[in-house]
Design an enzyme around this catalytic site. Structure first.
Site, PDB file in Angstrom:
ATOM      1  N   ARG A  69      -0.576  18.665  92.471  1.00 15.51           N
ATOM      2  CA  ARG A  69      -1.520  17.883  91.671  1.00 15.51           C
ATOM      3  C   ARG A  69      -2.763  17.485  92.447  1.00 15.51           C
ATOM      4  O   ARG A  69      -3.811  17.232  91.854  1.00 15.51           O
ATOM      5  CB  ARG A  69      -0.817  16.672  91.069  1.00 15.51           C
ATOM      6  CG  ARG A  69       0.321  17.099  90.141  1.00 15.51           C
ATOM      7  CD  ARG A  69       1.054  15.996  89.443  1.00 15.51           C
ATOM      8  NE  ARG A  69       1.335  14.819  90.223  1.00 15.51           N
ATOM      9  CZ  ARG A  69       1.672  13.659  89.700  1.00 15.51           C
ATOM     10  NH1 ARG A  69       1.771  13.502  88.408  1.00 15.51           N
ATOM     11  NH2 ARG A  69       1.932  12.626  90.480  1.00 15.51           N
ATOM     12  N   GLU A 106       9.963  10.129  99.093  1.00 15.86           N
ATOM     13  CA  GLU A 106      10.790   9.012  98.661  1.00 15.86           C
ATOM     14  C   GLU A 106      12.111   9.488  98.085  1.00 15.86           C
ATOM     15  O   GLU A 106      13.032   8.713  97.905  1.00 15.86           O
ATOM     16  CB  GLU A 106      10.041   8.120  97.655  1.00 15.86           C
ATOM     17  CG  GLU A 106       9.600   8.802  96.396  1.00 15.86           C
ATOM     18  CD  GLU A 106       8.225   9.454  96.494  1.00 15.86           C
ATOM     19  OE1 GLU A 106       7.597   9.609  95.450  1.00 15.86           O
ATOM     20  OE2 GLU A 106       7.789   9.844  97.590  1.00 15.86           O
TER      21      GLU A 106
END
Length: 181
Positions: A69, A106
């Site tokens: 992205r 994460e």
């Protein structure tokens, strides 16, 4: 560096949707596709990223975008600044000799790479991505830029998830987020 234009943060937040448990349970994914579908809002974001780098002394030689992205913002920012674009991709996606870096997300680990000739020593690089979370991806990409002799002129992200403290992993790089959550 100039501030984010008035009202842009509100426009961005209105066009980014939260998707729970994606890509793994417990992750709240920030989906930017509604923002990208809004031409004027998308253009405003590209301009907000590019504008500070037109200032005297803030010039960049290249824009580096992080897969996937980050490419969406970095490529038009490079065009707006009249400079080249260099992709940082997942391992195995680039056809030429590369340098690579592994980092933690994460929700797991990953590895990115860049062509060995993507950056020449001394080139000033603007690193662009969509979301700064734990900072692993951006730190890995910045490390590749430095490994090739580039200078980080700045790091700009659409959105920073400040509660994950990713900013701390970027050392002394100037970080600019259009939105901080």
């Amino acid at each position: 560096m100039e501030e984010v234009p008035a009202g842009l943060e509100r426009e961005i937040l209105a066009r980014v949707r939260d998707v729970a448990d994606y890509p793994t349970p417990g992750v709240l994914f920030k989906d930017i596709t509604p923002l990208l579908a809004d031409g004027p809002a998308f253009a405003a974001v590209v301009e907000a990223i590019a504008a500070p780098h037109r200032e005297q002394g803030a010039q960049v030689d290249l824009v580096v975008g992080i897969e996937a992205r980050g490419f969406i913002f970095a490529a038009p920012v490079a065009v707006a600044l009249g400079v080249g674009f260099v992709p940082v991709r997942k391992v195995g996606k680039l056809p030429f000799s590369t340098v690579a870096a592994t980092y933690e997300l994460e929700y797991g680990t990953a590895e990115v790479e860049m062509h060995v000739d993507g950056i020449r020593p001394g080139q000033r690089v603007l690193l662009v991505d969509d979301v700064l979370a734990t900072g692993g991806t951006a730190a890995a990409a910045a490390g590749l830029v430095k490994q090739l002799g580039g200078v980080i002129a700045g790091v700009t992200v659409l959105m920073e998830l400040s509660f994950l403290a990713g900013r701390q992993r970027l050392e002394a790089a100037e970080l600019r987020a259009l939105v901080r959550i």
